[in-house]
Design a protein around this motif. Structure first.
Motif, PDB file in Angstrom:
ATOM      1  N   ARG A  25       0.866  -1.188   0.000  1.00 35.03           N
ATOM      2  CA  ARG A  25       0.000   0.000   0.000  1.00 35.03           C
ATOM      3  C   ARG A  25       0.897   1.231   0.000  1.00 35.03           C
ATOM      4  O   ARG A  25       1.772   1.346   0.844  1.00 35.03           O
ATOM      5  N   PHE A  26       0.699   2.115  -0.927  1.00 35.56           N
ATOM      6  CA  PHE A  26       1.521   3.310  -1.017  1.00 35.56           C
ATOM      7  C   PHE A  26       0.862   4.448  -0.264  1.00 35.56           C
ATOM      8  O   PHE A  26       0.421   5.439  -0.836  1.00 35.56           O
ATOM      9  N   GLU A  27       0.779   4.239   1.050  1.00 39.34           N
ATOM     10  CA  GLU A  27       0.152   5.213   1.934  1.00 39.34           C
ATOM     11  C   GLU A  27       0.740   5.071   3.331  1.00 39.34           C
ATOM     12  O   GLU A  27       1.482   4.142   3.614  1.00 39.34           O
ATOM     13  N   TYR A  28       0.375   6.020   4.163  1.00 42.59           N
ATOM     14  CA  TYR A  28       0.760   6.000   5.565  1.00 42.59           C
ATOM     15  C   TYR A  28      -0.483   5.828   6.409  1.00 42.59           C
ATOM     16  O   TYR A  28      -1.586   6.192   6.001  1.00 42.59           O
ATOM     17  N   ALA A  29      -0.277   5.301   7.609  1.00 43.05           N
ATOM     18  CA  ALA A  29      -1.374   5.158   8.570  1.00 43.05           C
ATOM     19  C   ALA A  29      -0.877   5.652   9.920  1.00 43.05           C
ATOM     20  O   ALA A  29       0.314   5.553  10.237  1.00 43.05           O
ATOM     21  N   TRP A  30      -1.815   6.202  10.690  1.00 38.56           N
ATOM     22  CA  TRP A  30      -1.475   6.783  11.983  1.00 38.56           C
ATOM     23  C   TRP A  30      -2.452   6.327  13.054  1.00 38.56           C
ATOM     24  O   TRP A  30      -3.603   6.008  12.767  1.00 38.56           O
ATOM     25  N   LYS A  31      -1.981   6.381  14.303  1.00 36.62           N
ATOM     26  CA  LYS A  31      -2.848   6.130  15.456  1.00 36.62           C
ATOM     27  C   LYS A  31      -3.880   7.256  15.548  1.00 36.62           C
ATOM     28  O   LYS A  31      -3.727   8.304  14.918  1.00 36.62           O
ATOM     29  N   LYS A  32      -4.918   7.048  16.347  1.00 35.30           N
ATOM     30  CA  LYS A  32      -6.038   7.989  16.429  1.00 35.30           C
ATOM     31  C   LYS A  32      -5.599   9.409  16.770  1.00 35.30           C
ATOM     32  O   LYS A  32      -6.009  10.362  16.094  1.00 35.30           O
ATOM     33  N   ASP A  33      -4.790   9.592  17.785  1.00 37.77           N
ATOM     34  CA  ASP A  33      -4.399  10.944  18.178  1.00 37.77           C
ATOM     35  C   ASP A  33      -3.663  11.667  17.060  1.00 37.77           C
ATOM     36  O   ASP A  33      -3.871  12.860  16.836  1.00 37.77           O
ATOM     37  N   GLU A  34      -2.811  10.950  16.341  1.00 40.24           N
ATOM     38  CA  GLU A  34      -2.078  11.553  15.236  1.00 40.24           C
ATOM     39  C   GLU A  34      -3.004  11.869  14.062  1.00 40.24           C
ATOM     40  O   GLU A  34      -2.865  12.903  13.416  1.00 40.24           O
ATOM     41  N   ILE A  35      -3.934  10.978  13.795  1.00 42.23           N
ATOM     42  CA  ILE A  35      -4.828  11.173  12.645  1.00 42.23           C
ATOM     43  C   ILE A  35      -5.748  12.367  12.881  1.00 42.23           C
ATOM     44  O   ILE A  35      -6.081  13.096  11.949  1.00 42.23           O
ATOM     45  N   SER A  89     -15.677  11.179  13.401  1.00 43.57           N
ATOM     46  CA  SER A  89     -16.747  10.404  14.031  1.00 43.57           C
ATOM     47  C   SER A  89     -16.526   8.905  13.843  1.00 43.57           C
ATOM     48  O   SER A  89     -16.634   8.121  14.782  1.00 43.57           O
ATOM     49  N   TYR A  90     -16.188   8.503  12.612  1.00 42.99           N
ATOM     50  CA  TYR A  90     -15.981   7.084  12.318  1.00 42.99           C
ATOM     51  C   TYR A  90     -14.810   6.529  13.122  1.00 42.99           C
ATOM     52  O   TYR A  90     -14.911   5.474  13.740  1.00 42.99           O
ATOM     53  N   ILE A  91     -13.704   7.255  13.120  1.00 43.16           N
ATOM     54  CA  ILE A  91     -12.501   6.795  13.825  1.00 43.16           C
ATOM     55  C   ILE A  91     -12.752   6.700  15.326  1.00 43.16           C
ATOM     56  O   ILE A  91     -12.391   5.707  15.957  1.00 43.16           O
ATOM     57  N   GLU A  92     -13.372   7.713  15.895  1.00 49.44           N
ATOM     58  CA  GLU A  92     -13.628   7.687  17.337  1.00 49.44           C
ATOM     59  C   GLU A  92     -14.579   6.550  17.714  1.00 49.44           C
ATOM     60  O   GLU A  92     -14.358   5.855  18.708  1.00 49.44           O
ATOM     61  N   LYS A  93     -15.617   6.353  16.928  1.00 46.96           N
ATOM     62  CA  LYS A  93     -16.562   5.269  17.204  1.00 46.96           C
ATOM     63  C   LYS A  93     -15.880   3.907  17.040  1.00 46.96           C
ATOM     64  O   LYS A  93     -16.051   3.016  17.870  1.00 46.96           O
ATOM     65  N   TYR A  94     -15.090   3.762  15.979  1.00 52.60           N
ATOM     66  CA  TYR A  94     -14.403   2.499  15.723  1.00 52.60           C
ATOM     67  C   TYR A  94     -13.486   2.147  16.889  1.00 52.60           C
ATOM     68  O   TYR A  94     -13.496   1.017  17.377  1.00 52.60           O
ATOM     69  N   GLU A  95     -12.725   3.112  17.329  1.00 56.81           N
ATOM     70  CA  GLU A  95     -11.787   2.854  18.422  1.00 56.81           C
ATOM     71  C   GLU A  95     -12.522   2.603  19.735  1.00 56.81           C
ATOM     72  O   GLU A  95     -12.095   1.772  20.539  1.00 56.81           O
ATOM     73  N   HIS A  96     -13.610   3.295  19.953  1.00 57.09           N
ATOM     74  CA  HIS A  96     -14.402   3.081  21.166  1.00 57.09           C
ATOM     75  C   HIS A  96     -14.917   1.638  21.218  1.00 57.09           C
ATOM     76  O   HIS A  96     -14.875   0.997  22.271  1.00 57.09           O
ATOM     77  N   ILE A  97     -15.357   1.131  20.098  1.00 56.27           N
ATOM     78  CA  ILE A  97     -15.916  -0.227  20.033  1.00 56.27           C
ATOM     79  C   ILE A  97     -14.822  -1.295  20.023  1.00 56.27           C
ATOM     80  O   ILE A  97     -14.951  -2.330  20.674  1.00 56.27           O
ATOM     81  N   ASN A  98     -13.723  -1.043  19.298  1.00 51.52           N
ATOM     82  CA  ASN A  98     -12.734  -2.087  19.035  1.00 51.52           C
ATOM     83  C   ASN A  98     -11.418  -1.977  19.792  1.00 51.52           C
ATOM     84  O   ASN A  98     -10.614  -2.901  19.746  1.00 51.52           O
ATOM     85  N   ASP A 100      -7.709   0.305  20.894  1.00 54.96           N
ATOM     86  CA  ASP A 100      -6.758   1.263  20.331  1.00 54.96           C
ATOM     87  C   ASP A 100      -5.573   0.621  19.610  1.00 54.96           C
ATOM     88  O   ASP A 100      -4.541   1.246  19.432  1.00 54.96           O
ATOM     89  N   GLU A 101      -5.728  -0.593  19.143  1.00 54.12           N
ATOM     90  CA  GLU A 101      -4.639  -1.275  18.441  1.00 54.12           C
ATOM     91  C   GLU A 101      -4.752  -1.088  16.929  1.00 54.12           C
ATOM     92  O   GLU A 101      -4.369  -1.963  16.156  1.00 54.12           O
ATOM     93  N   TYR A 102      -5.251   0.071  16.510  1.00 51.77           N
ATOM     94  CA  TYR A 102      -5.527   0.312  15.099  1.00 51.77           C
ATOM     95  C   TYR A 102      -4.811   1.554  14.612  1.00 51.77           C
ATOM     96  O   TYR A 102      -4.520   2.465  15.378  1.00 51.77           O
ATOM     97  N   VAL A 103      -4.556   1.583  13.312  1.00 57.24           N
ATOM     98  CA  VAL A 103      -4.044   2.759  12.632  1.00 57.24           C
ATOM     99  C   VAL A 103      -4.965   3.035  11.453  1.00 57.24           C
ATOM    100  O   VAL A 103      -5.632   2.123  10.945  1.00 57.24           O
TER     101      VAL A 103
END
Length: 108
Positions: A25-35, A89-98, A100-103
């Motif tokens: 994937r030619f992209e970057y991903a970040w943790k919630k606070d960074e995003i 909204s999507y990121i905050e809801k996703y992390e709330h449900i799942n 913080d091990e996501y980028v």
């Protein structure tokens, strides 16, 4: 070398992300606070976020969750604001449900 589209972001912000090139994937991903910081930067520049992809960090590796979100550009004057609101909204809801091990990678 940083992908051209990321040059609108401060270098240190890009470098804080995970380069996903090693998984094809030619992209970057970040943790919630960074995003959230990146979304604010894009908003200040008037750049909408059309969607994003979510990856999980498992044993130090990044793997796709195949989860994502998107918004269609309807050309309305408030589209940038709505696109950023949807992303946050999507990121905050996703992390709330799942947890913080996501980028998150953005499509902009």
């Amino acid at each position: 070398m940083i992908n051209e589209k990321y040059k609108i972001l401060p270098y240190d912000v890009v470098e804080a992300g995970l380069n996903l090139e090693y998984i094809g994937r030619f992209e970057y991903a970040w943790k919630k606070d960074e995003i959230i910081i990146i979304l604010k930067i894009l908003g200040e520049k008037g750049i909408p976020v059309l969607g994003g992809d979510i990856y999980k960090i498992i044993d130090g590796r990044v793997e796709s969750t195949y989860d994502s979100w998107f918004i269609n550009n309807d050309g309305a004057s408030d589209f940038v604001e709505r696109s950023l609101d949807k992303a946050i909204s999507y990121i905050e809801k996703y992390e709330h449900i799942n947890g913080d091990e996501y980028v998150y990678a953005l499509v902009f």
